[in-house]
Design an enzyme around this catalytic site. Structure first.
Site, PDB file in Angstrom:
ATOM      1  N   ASP A  80     -46.697  11.319 -73.233  1.00  0.00           N
ATOM      2  CA  ASP A  80     -47.748  11.742 -72.306  1.00  0.00           C
ATOM      3  C   ASP A  80     -49.103  11.105 -72.644  1.00  0.00           C
ATOM      4  OD1 ASP A  80     -48.692  13.199 -70.079  1.00  0.00           O
ATOM      5  OD2 ASP A  80     -49.494  14.756 -71.394  1.00  0.00           O
ATOM      6  N   HIS A  81     -49.746  10.558 -71.617  1.00  0.00           N
ATOM      7  CA  HIS A  81     -51.045   9.893 -71.757  1.00  0.00           C
ATOM      8  C   HIS A  81     -51.004   8.710 -72.710  1.00  0.00           C
ATOM      9  CE1 HIS A  81     -52.360  13.371 -69.509  1.00  0.00           C
ATOM     10  NE2 HIS A  81     -53.471  12.719 -69.248  1.00  0.00           N
TER      11      HIS A  81
END
Ligand code: NI
Length: 136
Positions: A80-81
């Site tokens: 994530d990210h």
């Protein structure tokens, strides 16, 4: 009797598709916008399916709370990210296509889920484009 239980999850990540053995022209021709030098993001959605026998003591194939935590710790925390090309070692030599990301997610989950249970992962790169590993 086997049952499949499923959980959805999501993560946001950036990537760029290119084959380092090809010329810029060929990469542009094959990968188009996904070859964009400055990367681009996707909102990835995934469905993790776990298939196995019901444990008579719990009535569960797998405790959903446990599955949720495994997905969070093993997949979301790692992807994530992130910029998949730059931040995730696995993709330093593997093109981060939806197909390869799906295989990688499967690998991460496989390490943490009992071998008595089968796992399959469907990864949506867009609402309309999705891949499944292993293939049915
Ligand atoms: Ni893309």
């Amino acid at each position: 009797m086997e049952v499949t239980v499923s959980r959805k999850a999501h993560f946001n990540a950036a990537h760029r598709l290119f084959n380092k053995n090809w010329s810029e022209e060929k990469n542009e021709k094959v990968f188009g916008k996904c070859n964009n030098l400055n990367y681009h993001g996707h909102n990835y959605e995934m469905i993790v399916n776990v298939t196995g026998k019901i444990n008579p003591e719990t009535g569960y194939v797998i405790d959903m709370g446990v599955l949720k935590k495994i997905i969070k710790d093993e997949v979301e925390e790692k992807l994530d990210h992130k910029n998949l090309n730059l931040d995730v070692d696995y993709f330093s030599n593997t093109i981060p296509s939806a197909e390869n990301i799906c295989i990688y997610i499967h690998k991460l989950l496989r390490k943490k889920i009992s071998n008595d249970l089968n796992i399959s992962v469907t990864l949506f790169e867009t609402p309309r484009n999705f891949v499944t590993y292993p293939s049915n």
